[in-house]
Design an enzyme around this catalytic site. Structure first.
Site, PDB file in Angstrom:
ATOM      1  N   HIS A 177      -3.011  -9.778  12.080  1.00  0.00           N
ATOM      2  CA  HIS A 177      -2.392  -8.567  11.547  1.00  0.00           C
ATOM      3  C   HIS A 177      -2.121  -7.645  12.730  1.00  0.00           C
ATOM      4  O   HIS A 177      -2.998  -7.440  13.571  1.00  0.00           O
ATOM      5  CB  HIS A 177      -3.316  -7.874  10.546  1.00  0.00           C
ATOM      6  CG  HIS A 177      -2.833  -6.499  10.193  1.00  0.00           C
ATOM      7  ND1 HIS A 177      -1.596  -6.288   9.639  1.00  0.00           N
ATOM      8  CD2 HIS A 177      -3.394  -5.270  10.365  1.00  0.00           C
ATOM      9  CE1 HIS A 177      -1.421  -4.986   9.463  1.00  0.00           C
ATOM     10  NE2 HIS A 177      -2.488  -4.351   9.891  1.00  0.00           N
ATOM     11  N   CYS A 184      -3.459  -2.894   4.341  1.00  0.00           N
ATOM     12  CA  CYS A 184      -2.560  -3.948   4.802  1.00  0.00           C
ATOM     13  C   CYS A 184      -2.952  -5.328   4.297  1.00  0.00           C
ATOM     14  O   CYS A 184      -2.311  -6.320   4.628  1.00  0.00           O
ATOM     15  CB  CYS A 184      -2.525  -3.970   6.330  1.00  0.00           C
ATOM     16  SG  CYS A 184      -2.112  -2.371   7.029  1.00  0.00           S
ATOM     17  N   GLU A 232       0.830  -1.190   0.000  1.00  0.00           N
ATOM     18  CA  GLU A 232       0.000   0.000   0.000  1.00  0.00           C
ATOM     19  C   GLU A 232       0.871   1.249   0.000  1.00  0.00           C
ATOM     20  O   GLU A 232       0.384   2.360   0.210  1.00  0.00           O
ATOM     21  CB  GLU A 232      -0.954   0.006   1.206  1.00  0.00           C
ATOM     22  CG  GLU A 232      -0.270   0.069   2.550  1.00  0.00           C
ATOM     23  CD  GLU A 232      -1.199   0.582   3.643  1.00  0.00           C
ATOM     24  OE1 GLU A 232      -1.630  -0.251   4.428  1.00  0.00           O
ATOM     25  OE2 GLU A 232      -1.483   1.800   3.696  1.00  0.00           O
TER      26      GLU A 232
END
Lengths: 473, 473
Positions: B249, B119, B85
């Site tokens: 994450h 992400c 990203e």
């Protein structure tokens, strides 16, 4: 694989802005020589987004339209992915905006994000989606691929090569347009032919000459490998006579003409049997050129286009309708070209083969093969043609004067990446059911509304409520 | 499917910049209360790119290193895709820069581009690559997935949640880390919790509170659907006791602690048998909260973390090493956490299950399940652990003072999207074999060089020739 045969495209829909400018008018407005855009580029007309449309609104419009036209329950979508190179947000994918359509009916279990590399992102998304249907993780639901782009260029020679559109394709088994999976070859490399390093500007940096050479080199490389793979698997030589149609990514039509001629030249060099004596004679003077010289030779370009002309008209011509009328749609260009063939030839495609060439600067490219069959309603070629409704969509467009086009692009230069503004909300030129941008707030959040469907009397739109800004309360 | 079993991760490698700053030092530099970053966020240290590194150089480094460490011929790669990203170019994919490595040996037939949504892009790339291996278009070659990101934030409360790293993963059948394909659930929705609408700036717009709630809501939704699917397919209830490790994450460690506690609270509400009477008693007061209230209750947060603590230490603790030491690596975070488990526990993972939770703001999220086996050299867990070489990489880092960190970020604000500059070319702190940025020319073209490998006496680097700018002559 439990009956998963003929995985491919079940349904298609296209949306393009009704606002457009005639290339002929643009020529005289720009003071260009007569024919520079219409013959030199081979383009008739160019669509562009007015200030109320963008790649998000166009994709909301085309997805809603596809689901409605083919009567698909949004709960039956298990994967949704987007190909685009028009960056409105560098982190949040266009796919997440489209989730609004599916959240409404409680379906949030939908894989896939955005794929990006210039005009190739749609092909990446499509190949990914087909792989998903063929993989062990497929859950029996449909895939949905969206290509959406707005191509705009700074003032100068590239400006008339713009365009705008969004395409949606429904993916699943038993498709009327299916993939011949092993007939596929890619060419990927690191080049700076067209790129967007100036992050604050919507306009790309383009080396037009380099980009054209890169395109033709990639085409050669893909075709060479495609033929090799075909010959290994099918046990016979491949030449352009083995496909009924060739569909090329189309930045402008002239490059498509050159591309088909280039395949013909390849076939000549490979000594393919269909190349007749007259053609051989005309191409003979170029048989000793180095590869590099062959990209630069204007005489070869002319001679090969001339000898390929009769085949171009049959095998390529039908795919050029939408790209010539709309312009470069980046990720959507190749699939608008495919849609043109289906729209024009749906009655005679059963059993035929279409070879596709996808190109994205930077560069990524793939040549792949599709096999057609009539299909079964609603997923039949004839129903796809009628849903595409190309003629009516083209005829109901609003031709804009070049001054107004230039003025719009100037306004959009200020709007790009901006916050805290309202649009005109002028939907007079938009078809019923079209989404449009109403405002961007101080936190850059974008608000869209929908022009009422024809059958809806009251004008209450669906995405104008508080939830539309994606802010949970 | 012709013996394609256990498709998954065959090999892994990680690269992170040697430049980093201690969170404790940052706390006092920022005038924050003691423990705000170390306990409040749960972070120890934060890596960042100096002016000679970026997401392209890190990915060149990690791919080259993986191929070398596992002795993989670049010709054997048939697919390469990137999740990121961090936008350096809005059109040209990071994948095309990586093609330099493969063009050198004549392999340009490599599918795949970049996947993007915050992400989550790395997970999208990984799932795509696994699908490819399982699809009809697989040609027997390896897939390669790269996650590369540099997370930087404007001055303020989010700044200590930065980080930087690149991960490479080799994909194929008979993998020591394979996918349990049907145990997978996604939650995708339209929200503005973290996004990057200010195109000229590298920094995101973040609503920290909203993003945390969205993360936990997505976790709940994925877990609920994951359990449903598991129960349907396996015929028995799923609870956290059914997986050996949970890997989340990790934007910052504190959210990982909350997330595991949230799963425990879900299990309590679902009346799972492993939840003992003491825990039930402690959670009972929260059993009547509405879902919305449950996200806001600090008391529930505390109570659930307390009762889940003993399981957190066993099932989550081992995954937190790299994320706590490097910070948020965006797309690479989840896989750095997985690498931490493999590195730490490789001797005891055979037959075990790891449940992964991937989250990308905007939002996209997926929970999926991995099954581990010891594997066969070079694709064995023990060889992956030794290639990762985590301890040595962490120990050879250079702790930077907060002033120098802030100064670097200030410089990078000017460099972002800029052209015509040279970097310091200072490679003193970089490990041997690391790629680094030397200059960006007037056309925004980026030039990279490679610090000599240890075994190479002469310092002639590979990508410093004319071809490296991707300009064909």
């Amino acid at each position: 694989m439990d009956g998963r045969r003929d995985v491919g495209i079940l349904a298609m829909d296209i949306y393009f802005p009704p606002t457009c400018v005639l290339q002929e008018a643009l020529e005289s407005h720009d003071g260009a020589s007569k024919g520079k855009y219409t013959i030199g580029l081979g383009q008739d007309c160019m669509a562009f987004c007015s200030e109320v449309e963008d790649v998000i609104s166009m994709s909301l419009t085309v997805v809603t339209s596809l689901l409605k036209q083919y009567k698909i329950d949004p709960k039956l979508i298990g994967r949704l992915e987007v190909g685009s190179e028009t960056v409105i947000d560098k982190s949040k994918s266009i796919k997440t905006w489209l989730m609004q359509i599916f959240e409404e009916c409680g379906n949030t279990d939908i894989e896939g994000v955005d794929s990006s590399n210039a005009c190739y992102g749609g092909t990446a998304a499509l190949l990914n989606c087909v792989n998903w249907v063929e993989s062990n993780s497929w859950d029996g639901r449909y895939g949905l691929v969206v290509c959406t782009d707005s191509a705009v260029y700074a003032e100068g020679p590239a400006r008339p090569t713009g365009g705008a559109a969004a395409i949606a394709m429904l993916i699943g088994p038993n498709a009327p347009i299916s993939f011949e999976r092993r007939y596929k070859a890619s060419h990927m490399a690191h080049v700076y032919d067209f790129y967007k390093p100036n992050l604050a500007s919507e306009y790309p940096v383009v080396d037009g000459k380099l980009s054209q050479t890169c395109y033709l080199m990639a085409l050669d490389s893909c075709y060479r490998q495609f033929c090799n793979k075909y010959e290994k698997l099918a046990g016979e030589q491949f030449s352009v006579s083995d496909a009924d149609y060739f569909v090329f990514h189309s930045p402008y039509n002239k490059l498509v003409q050159k591309s088909f001629a280039r395949l013909y030249y390849n076939d000549f060099m490979r000594n393919c049997s269909y190349v007749d004596n007259e053609a051989k004679e005309k191409l003979q003077p170029f048989s000793n050129l180095t590869v590099e010289e062959s990209y630069q030779s204007r005489d070869l370009e002319k001679a090969s286009q001339q000898v390929a002309k009769h085949l171009y008209d049959i095998k390529v011509g039908p795919s050029t309708l939408l790209p010539k009328q709309i312009g470069n749609m980046y990720t959507a260009s190749l699939y608008a070209a495919l849609a043109s063939v289906v729209y024009d030839k749906h009655g005679s495609l059963d059993g035929q083969r279409i070879v596709m060439f996808s190109y994205g600067s930077g560069l990524t490219s793939t040549m792949f093969s599709l096999k057609l069959n009539n299909g079964q309603h609603p997923f039949s070629l004839s129903n796809i043609a009628s849903a595409l409704n190309v003629t009516e969509k083209l005829q109901s467009r609003h031709m804009t004067l070049p001054d107004k086009f230039v003025e719009t692009l100037k306004l959009m230069e200020h709007r790009y990446g901006a916050k805290e503004f309202e649009t005109s909300k002028d939907t007079s030129s938009l078809p019923a059911g079209t989404f449009y941008l109403t405002r961007v707030d101080s936190m850059y959040r974008r608000f869209y509304d929908k022009k009422a469907d024809e059958e809806i009397a009251t004008g209450k739109a669906r995405y104008s409520n508080g939830y539309a800004n994606g802010h949970h309360h």
